[in-house]
Design a protein around this motif. Sequence first.
Motif, short mmCIF file in Angstrom:
data_model
loop_
_atom_site.label_atom_id
_atom_site.label_comp_id
_atom_site.label_asym_id
_atom_site.label_seq_id
_atom_site.Cartn_x
_atom_site.Cartn_y
_atom_site.Cartn_z
N TYR A 57 1.11 9.54 -5.55
CA TYR A 57 2.04 10.98 -6.29
C TYR A 57 2.68 11.00 -6.22
CZ TYR A 57 -0.02 11.07 -0.90
OH TYR A 57 -0.65 10.83 0.34
N GLU A 58 3.69 10.28 -6.75
CA GLU A 58 4.79 10.77 -8.66
C GLU A 58 3.87 10.90 -9.37
OE1 GLU A 58 7.02 7.51 -7.91
OE2 GLU A 58 8.29 8.01 -6.05
N ALA A 59 3.33 9.91 -9.98
CA ALA A 59 1.79 10.45 -11.30
C ALA A 59 1.33 11.73 -11.13
CB ALA A 59 1.24 9.59 -11.13
N GLN A 60 0.21 12.19 -9.83
CA GLN A 60 -0.17 13.21 -9.40
C GLN A 60 1.27 14.80 -9.52
OE1 GLN A 60 -1.54 12.96 -5.40
NE2 GLN A 60 -3.72 11.79 -6.67
N GLU A 61 2.20 14.62 -8.96
CA GLU A 61 3.67 15.67 -9.22
C GLU A 61 3.53 15.52 -10.40
OE1 GLU A 61 8.16 16.31 -7.90
OE2 GLU A 61 6.55 14.49 -6.96
N GLU A 62 4.19 14.64 -11.38
CA GLU A 62 3.78 14.60 -12.95
C GLU A 62 2.67 15.43 -13.37
OE1 GLU A 62 6.45 14.29 -16.23
OE2 GLU A 62 7.21 13.59 -14.50
N VAL A 63 1.72 15.20 -13.14
CA VAL A 63 0.77 15.16 -13.71
C VAL A 63 0.60 17.18 -13.70
CG1 VAL A 63 -1.76 16.31 -14.30
CG2 VAL A 63 -1.13 14.07 -14.22
N ALA A 64 0.84 17.72 -12.07
CA ALA A 64 1.24 19.13 -12.24
C ALA A 64 1.82 19.82 -12.63
CB ALA A 64 1.46 19.45 -10.59
N ARG A 65 3.22 18.90 -12.73
CA ARG A 65 4.21 19.73 -13.43
C ARG A 65 4.34 20.09 -15.14
NH1 ARG A 65 8.19 15.52 -11.78
NH2 ARG A 65 8.92 16.11 -10.38
N GLN A 66 3.45 18.75 -15.56
CA GLN A 66 2.92 18.89 -16.82
C GLN A 66 2.39 20.18 -17.46
OE1 GLN A 66 3.70 17.49 -19.92
NE2 GLN A 66 5.75 16.52 -19.23
N ALA A 109 0.73 -1.37 -0.02
CA ALA A 109 -0.31 -0.10 0.06
C ALA A 109 0.56 1.41 0.39
CB ALA A 109 -1.44 0.23 1.50
N ALA A 110 2.11 1.40 0.80
CA ALA A 110 2.84 2.40 0.77
C ALA A 110 3.24 2.37 -0.22
CB ALA A 110 3.90 2.15 2.09
N LYS A 111 3.88 1.51 -1.16
CA LYS A 111 4.53 1.72 -2.60
C LYS A 111 3.53 2.39 -3.59
CE LYS A 111 8.08 -2.08 -2.21
NZ LYS A 111 7.96 -4.04 -2.60
N ALA A 112 1.90 2.22 -3.49
CA ALA A 112 0.85 2.10 -4.29
C ALA A 112 0.71 3.96 -4.26
CB ALA A 112 -0.14 1.76 -3.68
N GLN A 113 0.63 4.36 -3.13
CA GLN A 113 0.86 5.34 -2.44
C GLN A 113 2.23 6.65 -3.04
OE1 GLN A 113 -2.48 6.72 -0.52
NE2 GLN A 113 -1.81 8.29 -1.23
N SER A 134 -5.20 26.22 -27.27
CA SER A 134 -4.22 25.03 -27.48
C SER A 134 -3.88 24.66 -26.65
CB SER A 134 -3.74 24.41 -28.63
OG SER A 134 -2.76 24.70 -29.04
N PHE A 135 -2.67 25.61 -25.67
CA PHE A 135 -1.36 25.52 -24.66
C PHE A 135 -2.55 24.74 -23.44
CE2 PHE A 135 1.36 26.97 -27.16
CZ PHE A 135 2.68 25.75 -27.39
N LEU A 136 -3.28 25.67 -23.20
CA LEU A 136 -4.94 26.41 -22.08
C LEU A 136 -5.47 25.10 -21.97
CD1 LEU A 136 -4.83 28.09 -19.64
CD2 LEU A 136 -6.29 29.96 -21.39
N ASN A 137 -5.70 24.71 -23.62
CA ASN A 137 -6.88 24.02 -23.26
C ASN A 137 -5.77 23.03 -22.29
OD1 ASN A 137 -8.59 25.03 -24.68
ND2 ASN A 137 -8.94 24.79 -26.12
N ALA A 138 -4.93 22.23 -23.44
CA ALA A 138 -4.33 20.56 -23.22
C ALA A 138 -4.02 21.34 -21.40
CB ALA A 138 -3.13 20.94 -23.91
N ALA A 139 -3.67 22.09 -20.67
CA ALA A 139 -3.76 22.66 -18.98
C ALA A 139 -4.95 21.90 -18.64
CB ALA A 139 -3.46 23.45 -18.66
N GLU A 140 -6.01 22.35 -19.23
CA GLU A 140 -7.63 22.07 -18.28
C GLU A 140 -7.81 20.24 -18.61
OE1 GLU A 140 -9.37 24.14 -16.81
OE2 GLU A 140 -8.44 25.41 -16.74
N ALA A 141 -7.24 19.61 -19.87
CA ALA A 141 -7.80 18.77 -20.13
C ALA A 141 -6.70 17.92 -19.19
CB ALA A 141 -7.37 18.35 -20.78
N LEU A 142 -5.61 18.10 -18.33
CA LEU A 142 -4.81 17.26 -17.39
C LEU A 142 -5.42 17.33 -15.73
CD1 LEU A 142 -1.16 17.79 -18.71
CD2 LEU A 142 -2.85 16.23 -19.12
N LYS A 143 -6.02 18.07 -15.65
CA LYS A 143 -6.96 18.56 -14.58
C LYS A 143 -7.90 17.23 -14.59
CE LYS A 143 -8.11 22.86 -13.57
NZ LYS A 143 -9.55 23.85 -13.83
#
Length: 101
Positions: free
Chosen positions: A56-65, A48-52, A92-101
């Motif tokens: 978190y790492e995936a969410q961090e990457e999305v936030a960076r993008q 569970a700790a590894k999955a968590q 198109s940049f703003l639309n892509a950022a919105e799509a990642l929410k």
Amino acid sequence: MYMAATLRINSGQFRTIAMELQVMRQFTTVSILLAGLLAGCSSPSEDAAKAQKSAYEAQEEVARQRLKLVEQYQSCIKEAEGDKSKEEACQSFLNAAEALK
């Protein structure tokens, strides 16, 4: 001088020794397998700790993008200097950022 010692055992003793050796081999094999299984298994809390951490790492990457896309949008708008067609292309940049929410 070298003298060879001879060991005399009867067939009953031979069978007993053979059986003891077989039991010892089986015990050793089972012990090794059990140790391997215990070493290879992880507890549910570790999983569970590894999955968590992975989540978190995936969410961090999305936030960076998203941040990168917003920065690209802002740069694009600045370069457009009021040109409506260029500003529409920047959208198109703003639309892509919105799509990642």
